[in-house]
Design a protein around this motif. Sequence first.
Motif, mmCIF file in Angstrom:
data_model
loop_
_atom_site.group_PDB
_atom_site.id
_atom_site.type_symbol
_atom_site.label_atom_id
_atom_site.label_comp_id
_atom_site.label_asym_id
_atom_site.label_seq_id
_atom_site.Cartn_x
_atom_site.Cartn_y
_atom_site.Cartn_z
ATOM 1 N N LYS A 18 -50.348 -34.494 -36.069
ATOM 2 C CA LYS A 18 -49.252 -36.096 -36.485
ATOM 3 C C LYS A 18 -48.951 -36.785 -36.242
ATOM 4 N N GLY A 19 -50.250 -36.414 -34.949
ATOM 5 C CA GLY A 19 -49.984 -38.259 -33.415
ATOM 6 C C GLY A 19 -48.615 -37.562 -32.551
ATOM 7 N N ALA A 20 -47.831 -37.087 -32.258
ATOM 8 C CA ALA A 20 -47.233 -36.836 -31.234
ATOM 9 C C ALA A 20 -47.824 -36.357 -29.713
ATOM 10 N N GLU A 21 -47.808 -36.793 -28.981
ATOM 11 C CA GLU A 21 -48.198 -36.573 -27.953
ATOM 12 C C GLU A 21 -47.456 -35.230 -27.339
ATOM 13 N N LEU A 22 -47.666 -34.288 -26.253
ATOM 14 C CA LEU A 22 -47.446 -33.166 -25.862
ATOM 15 C C LEU A 22 -47.880 -33.465 -24.735
ATOM 16 N N SER A 23 -47.076 -32.372 -23.205
ATOM 17 C CA SER A 23 -47.672 -32.716 -22.390
ATOM 18 C C SER A 23 -48.623 -31.797 -21.981
ATOM 19 N N SER A 24 -49.799 -31.661 -20.919
ATOM 20 C CA SER A 24 -51.012 -30.726 -20.641
ATOM 21 C C SER A 24 -50.368 -29.241 -20.345
ATOM 22 N N SER A 25 -49.097 -28.940 -20.282
ATOM 23 C CA SER A 25 -48.463 -28.028 -19.813
ATOM 24 C C SER A 25 -49.131 -26.523 -20.553
ATOM 25 N N THR A 30 -56.937 -21.452 -25.085
ATOM 26 C CA THR A 30 -58.545 -21.027 -25.221
ATOM 27 C C THR A 30 -58.587 -22.393 -26.400
ATOM 28 N N ILE A 31 -57.769 -22.801 -27.226
ATOM 29 C CA ILE A 31 -58.243 -23.100 -28.372
ATOM 30 C C ILE A 31 -58.082 -24.729 -28.336
ATOM 31 N N PHE A 32 -57.490 -24.657 -27.108
ATOM 32 C CA PHE A 32 -56.932 -26.200 -26.189
ATOM 33 C C PHE A 32 -58.555 -27.005 -25.826
ATOM 34 N N ASN A 33 -58.786 -26.035 -25.087
ATOM 35 C CA ASN A 33 -59.264 -26.382 -24.354
ATOM 36 C C ASN A 33 -60.884 -26.656 -25.294
ATOM 37 N N GLU A 38 -64.485 -30.641 -28.028
ATOM 38 C CA GLU A 38 -64.888 -31.413 -29.301
ATOM 39 C C GLU A 38 -64.379 -32.949 -29.021
ATOM 40 N N GLY A 39 -63.568 -33.554 -28.258
ATOM 41 C CA GLY A 39 -63.573 -34.879 -28.331
ATOM 42 C C GLY A 39 -61.755 -34.712 -29.228
ATOM 43 N N LEU A 40 -61.422 -33.818 -29.516
ATOM 44 C CA LEU A 40 -60.310 -33.982 -30.918
ATOM 45 C C LEU A 40 -59.144 -33.530 -30.353
ATOM 46 N N LEU A 41 -59.461 -33.769 -28.426
ATOM 47 C CA LEU A 41 -57.377 -34.089 -28.170
ATOM 48 C C LEU A 41 -58.138 -34.572 -26.673
ATOM 49 N N ILE A 42 -57.525 -35.287 -26.795
ATOM 50 C CA ILE A 42 -57.842 -36.477 -25.344
ATOM 51 C C ILE A 42 -56.413 -36.245 -23.875
ATOM 52 N N THR A 43 -56.956 -36.358 -22.791
ATOM 53 C CA THR A 43 -55.852 -36.019 -21.850
ATOM 54 C C THR A 43 -55.247 -37.930 -21.333
ATOM 55 N N ARG A 48 -46.270 -38.546 -12.871
ATOM 56 C CA ARG A 48 -46.610 -37.384 -11.915
ATOM 57 C C ARG A 48 -48.095 -36.179 -12.851
ATOM 58 N N GLY A 49 -47.424 -36.382 -14.258
ATOM 59 C CA GLY A 49 -48.687 -35.279 -14.985
ATOM 60 C C GLY A 49 -49.483 -36.157 -15.612
ATOM 61 N N SER A 50 -49.567 -35.337 -16.939
ATOM 62 C CA SER A 50 -50.675 -36.185 -18.194
ATOM 63 C C SER A 50 -49.860 -35.355 -19.670
ATOM 64 N N CYS A 51 -50.424 -36.038 -20.681
ATOM 65 C CA CYS A 51 -49.920 -35.050 -21.815
ATOM 66 C C CYS A 51 -51.317 -35.727 -22.681
ATOM 67 N N CYS A 52 -51.068 -34.663 -23.779
ATOM 68 C CA CYS A 52 -52.431 -35.014 -23.996
ATOM 69 C C CYS A 52 -52.238 -35.253 -25.655
ATOM 70 N N LYS A 53 -53.260 -35.856 -26.825
ATOM 71 C CA LYS A 53 -52.975 -36.775 -28.028
ATOM 72 C C LYS A 53 -54.075 -36.342 -29.347
ATOM 73 N N ALA A 54 -53.906 -36.152 -30.058
ATOM 74 C CA ALA A 54 -55.485 -35.772 -31.023
ATOM 75 C C ALA A 54 -55.404 -37.586 -31.586
ATOM 76 N N PRO A 55 -56.708 -38.047 -31.827
ATOM 77 C CA PRO A 55 -56.648 -39.606 -31.206
ATOM 78 C C PRO A 55 -56.876 -39.574 -33.131
ATOM 79 N N ASN A 56 -57.396 -38.813 -33.706
ATOM 80 C CA ASN A 56 -57.766 -39.156 -34.962
ATOM 81 C C ASN A 56 -56.825 -37.369 -35.421
#
Length: 305
Positions: A18-25, A30-33, A38-43, A48-56
């Motif tokens: 749905k477009g939310a950003e989640l912390s990398s933690s 396995t599934i997130f890696n 596959e390029g479906l999640l970007i960091t 001081r940290g990072s988050c993950c988001k789905a471009p599409n």
Amino acid sequence: MAYTITTSLLNRLIALAKGAELSSSDCKGTIFNELVQEGLLITIPKGRGSCCKAPNGKALRVYLATRDDAFKDLEKTEAIYREISCSEDGATPFAPRNIQASTTGNSKIRKTRSCKGFLVNCYEPILVSLNEKKFEINPPEGSFVFIADYESFFIPENVIVVGVENMENFRYISRQQKLFQDYLIKCFGDSNYTHASLLFVSRYPQSSDLVKWLQNSKNLYIHFGDLDLAGINIYLTEFFARIGDRASFLIPPDADSRIANGCRERYDDQILKFEKMKVADKRVQPLVDLIRKYHKGYDQEGFID
């Protein structure tokens, strides 16, 4: 599949779709890696940290749907895991197979017990109640009755439940009537229980269903198993520990002679494991003493005439 499907996992995937950003933690495993590769999640660096988001989000859903049947409809599957009943340990959600199949097309996305319950048998008719309907248990010899909805299974309070470990003994209960009658006389003398009806229940298929049912009943329970240390341990840990003095272990009047002519190998195989077994029910201590005296055990099949 090197990951476990949980409500938490499904909620995180739904949020990303749905477009939310989640912390990398929150996006480890396995599934997130795999989604990152596959390029479906970007960091994205953030503070001081990072988050993950789905471009599409749509592409993420399409990929997940091909990855696992449980991901065909993330929201519906999450509802199954969240709302449907819980498994035996009270913590792991599961759904009946028909609901799984109608929602995801796969009835095996989550391990379920399609056949809960236990077998019952008797050698004289017993009137019982199941799902608020009365019926008579009186199976022909060579057949049994399987009680699936044990939560709504009720028997008269004066019926004694006999738990049988071995299926051969469970099948041929009519050939062991004298044993049971002698035991009732020994235990209850000239009371009403001496002539009580007996409902035999099988310990197999092994599960906690039988004990749960016994815990919610008021009936006396007699455990009929091998006269050896392992059989006594089963009684003490699985039954006496949970239903207390309503339970007893069937010790036949001729236990001494049977064990004296029993199997030495059975004792030798068990003594190391059960040498320090705590005998919480002191009524079975004399039996334990006999087994240790003769260094032998006795299989319950020997009671079948």
